[in-house]
Design a protein around this motif. Sequence first.
Motif, PDB file in Angstrom:
ATOM      1  N   TYR A  14      31.294 -47.760 -35.122  1.00 45.01           N
ATOM      2  CA  TYR A  14      31.394 -46.207 -35.205  1.00 45.01           C
ATOM      3  C   TYR A  14      30.588 -45.784 -34.136  1.00 45.01           C
ATOM      4  CZ  TYR A  14      29.933 -41.730 -37.152  1.00 45.01           C
ATOM      5  OH  TYR A  14      29.882 -40.410 -37.379  1.00 45.01           O
ATOM      6  N   ALA A  15      29.153 -46.232 -33.828  1.00 46.96           N
ATOM      7  CA  ALA A  15      28.279 -45.584 -32.899  1.00 46.96           C
ATOM      8  C   ALA A  15      28.521 -45.817 -31.571  1.00 46.96           C
ATOM      9  CB  ALA A  15      27.024 -46.346 -33.015  1.00 46.96           C
TER      10      ALA A  15
ATOM     11  N   THR B 234      29.117 -50.040 -38.695  1.00 44.65           N
ATOM     12  CA  THR B 234      28.418 -48.866 -38.117  1.00 44.65           C
ATOM     13  C   THR B 234      28.216 -48.938 -36.627  1.00 44.65           C
ATOM     14  OG1 THR B 234      27.177 -48.737 -40.103  1.00 44.65           O
ATOM     15  CG2 THR B 234      26.331 -47.450 -38.290  1.00 44.65           C
ATOM     16  N   THR B 235      27.919 -49.924 -36.002  1.00 45.16           N
ATOM     17  CA  THR B 235      27.781 -50.234 -34.523  1.00 45.16           C
ATOM     18  C   THR B 235      29.075 -49.897 -34.031  1.00 45.16           C
ATOM     19  OG1 THR B 235      26.019 -51.864 -34.874  1.00 45.16           O
ATOM     20  CG2 THR B 235      26.921 -51.697 -32.732  1.00 45.16           C
TER      21      THR B 235
ATOM     22  N   ILE C  41      33.489 -59.180 -35.532  1.00 47.68           N
ATOM     23  CA  ILE C  41      32.620 -59.875 -36.265  1.00 47.68           C
ATOM     24  C   ILE C  41      32.383 -59.320 -37.881  1.00 47.68           C
ATOM     25  CG2 ILE C  41      30.004 -60.174 -36.486  1.00 47.68           C
ATOM     26  CD1 ILE C  41      29.762 -60.076 -33.311  1.00 47.68           C
TER      27      ILE C  41
ATOM     28  N   LEU D 280      26.621 -50.156 -26.295  1.00 44.26           N
ATOM     29  CA  LEU D 280      25.383 -49.216 -26.248  1.00 44.26           C
ATOM     30  C   LEU D 280      24.155 -49.736 -25.200  1.00 44.26           C
ATOM     31  CD1 LEU D 280      25.191 -48.302 -30.070  1.00 44.26           C
ATOM     32  CD2 LEU D 280      26.274 -46.934 -28.098  1.00 44.26           C
ATOM     33  N   TYR D 281      24.390 -50.835 -24.742  1.00 42.90           N
ATOM     34  CA  TYR D 281      23.375 -51.478 -23.851  1.00 42.90           C
ATOM     35  C   TYR D 281      23.942 -52.678 -23.316  1.00 42.90           C
ATOM     36  CZ  TYR D 281      18.806 -51.689 -22.113  1.00 42.90           C
ATOM     37  OH  TYR D 281      17.637 -51.835 -21.348  1.00 42.90           O
TER      38      TYR D 281
ATOM     39  N   HIS E 139      19.956 -48.624 -27.814  1.00 43.83           N
ATOM     40  CA  HIS E 139      20.545 -47.854 -26.575  1.00 43.83           C
ATOM     41  C   HIS E 139      19.602 -47.302 -25.682  1.00 43.83           C
ATOM     42  CE1 HIS E 139      23.377 -45.120 -24.419  1.00 43.83           C
ATOM     43  NE2 HIS E 139      22.691 -44.164 -24.608  1.00 43.83           N
TER      44      HIS E 139
ATOM     45  N   LEU F 231      22.404 -40.551 -30.089  1.00 37.50           N
ATOM     46  CA  LEU F 231      23.352 -41.117 -29.378  1.00 37.50           C
ATOM     47  C   LEU F 231      24.646 -40.167 -28.752  1.00 37.50           C
ATOM     48  CD1 LEU F 231      24.213 -44.178 -31.466  1.00 37.50           C
ATOM     49  CD2 LEU F 231      23.086 -44.261 -29.371  1.00 37.50           C
TER      50      LEU F 231
ATOM     51  N   HIS G  42      29.460 -42.356 -29.441  1.00 38.69           N
ATOM     52  CA  HIS G  42      28.477 -42.349 -28.288  1.00 38.69           C
ATOM     53  C   HIS G  42      29.565 -41.859 -27.213  1.00 38.69           C
ATOM     54  CE1 HIS G  42      25.519 -42.970 -24.957  1.00 38.69           C
ATOM     55  NE2 HIS G  42      26.268 -43.841 -24.633  1.00 38.69           N
TER      56      HIS G  42
ATOM     57  N   THR H 125      21.164 -48.596 -39.533  1.00 38.93           N
ATOM     58  CA  THR H 125      21.981 -49.309 -38.483  1.00 38.93           C
ATOM     59  C   THR H 125      22.017 -48.280 -37.325  1.00 38.93           C
ATOM     60  OG1 THR H 125      23.358 -50.424 -39.813  1.00 38.93           O
ATOM     61  CG2 THR H 125      24.058 -50.471 -37.527  1.00 38.93           C
TER      62      THR H 125
ATOM     63  N   PHE I 138      26.295 -53.649 -40.555  1.00 40.08           N
ATOM     64  CA  PHE I 138      25.694 -53.559 -39.326  1.00 40.08           C
ATOM     65  C   PHE I 138      26.812 -53.416 -38.322  1.00 40.08           C
ATOM     66  CE2 PHE I 138      24.187 -55.272 -35.405  1.00 40.08           C
ATOM     67  CZ  PHE I 138      22.973 -54.707 -35.217  1.00 40.08           C
ATOM     68  N   HIS I 139      27.871 -54.208 -38.402  1.00 34.38           N
ATOM     69  CA  HIS I 139      28.834 -54.125 -37.305  1.00 34.38           C
ATOM     70  C   HIS I 139      29.702 -53.337 -37.633  1.00 34.38           C
ATOM     71  CE1 HIS I 139      27.203 -57.979 -35.252  1.00 34.38           C
ATOM     72  NE2 HIS I 139      27.025 -58.495 -36.487  1.00 34.38           N
TER      73      HIS I 139
ATOM     74  N   ASP J 285      23.417 -55.767 -22.899  1.00 38.50           N
ATOM     75  CA  ASP J 285      23.557 -57.184 -23.414  1.00 38.50           C
ATOM     76  C   ASP J 285      23.680 -57.031 -25.027  1.00 38.50           C
ATOM     77  OD1 ASP J 285      21.078 -56.112 -24.605  1.00 38.50           O
ATOM     78  OD2 ASP J 285      19.870 -57.755 -24.266  1.00 38.50           O
ATOM     79  N   MET J 286      24.551 -55.993 -25.464  1.00 39.09           N
ATOM     80  CA  MET J 286      25.114 -55.695 -26.811  1.00 39.09           C
ATOM     81  C   MET J 286      26.461 -56.290 -26.690  1.00 39.09           C
ATOM     82  SD  MET J 286      23.386 -52.200 -28.586  1.00 39.09           S
ATOM     83  CE  MET J 286      24.238 -52.371 -30.311  1.00 39.09           C
TER      84      MET J 286
END
Lengths: 168, 168
Positions: free
Chosen positions: B151-152, B148-149, B59, B46-47, A156, A46, B156, A148, B145-146, B49-50
């Motif tokens: 964070y990602a 970390t996302t 969330i 990150l995309y 991505h 990423l 990114h 995750t 999950f959320h 439809d995310m």
Amino acid sequence: MSLNFYHASVPVFVKFLNNLEGLLKKAEFYSQSKNLDDAVLLQSRLYPDMFPLVRQVQIAADFAKSVSARLAGAEVPSYEDTEQSYAELALRLEKTRQFLLNLPESAFADAAGREVVLRPGTAKEKRFASAEDYLLLYGLPQFYFHVTTAYAILRHNGIEVGKKDFMG
Amino acid sequence: MSLNFYHASVPVFVKFLNNLEGLLKKAEFYSQSKNLDDAVLLQSRLYPDMFPLVRQVQIAADFAKSVSARLAGAEVPSYEDTEQSYAELALRLEKTRQFLLNLPESAFADAAGREVVLRPGTAKEKRFASAEDYLLLYGLPQFYFHVTTAYAILRHNGIEVGKKDFMG
């Protein structure tokens, strides 16, 4: 049913390693349908100084085995990080699951009293106040962080995976 | 110390909501240093439809409160998803933490026996085999999950955050 160290580690790790394998199957299918080398996605990241997908998978599997082993009072097995293909990663995940499933549930009965010290005797020694802290505030979040992130790298890149695949 | 439902939920969620707030502070600092509107990063994804960053944070906070409330036998508070700035998200996280910290530890003593049913009476009803499964195989992974996302998304975008920020 009350919480215990076994239920909070082995079946959790096994389930999410299975889910991670399912994510990688979708990535492999996509790669093959586009005639891509396995390395294209497995070496994706990423951001330049983040670990690529293959390393995220290896680290997730490593947390699963090391956390479970330490709670069970077993030696942490050492696996080399040599995987370069989906097939090799699937073997790594299978080997990890087999290790987890071979840990006897009875070995976790004494987990609460175990002292956990990472990298003992080194400058990076890390001692946990309790096995509970080690599992809840370190092991599980580390594991989910890497699973995750593996998911996020695939998402991505446009691989059609969803949270259902992550959750299983 | 043995595992229990309180230790495996409230302090875990509070710690990682704190860490998430730390990540957002770094994003806010970066945004201000570049004269960016808060929305630039908060609406990043990150995309296509995310969900964007702001929604990942909402969330994550929602899983923290709903999982903890259900284990405690308390009503799940409903918060509107109206945040558009770092300041508003910080308030959301603070409100969530206060809710968690006001749940009495004693209310979790009966958690193991609670039946957890999400969206009861609807087509999407989801009934858990046990409160343990709800926490370990659903609540904690959804929460991480959320976080970390979130964070990602920051990572990114080149925000200088590292796993140390995620882990706290």
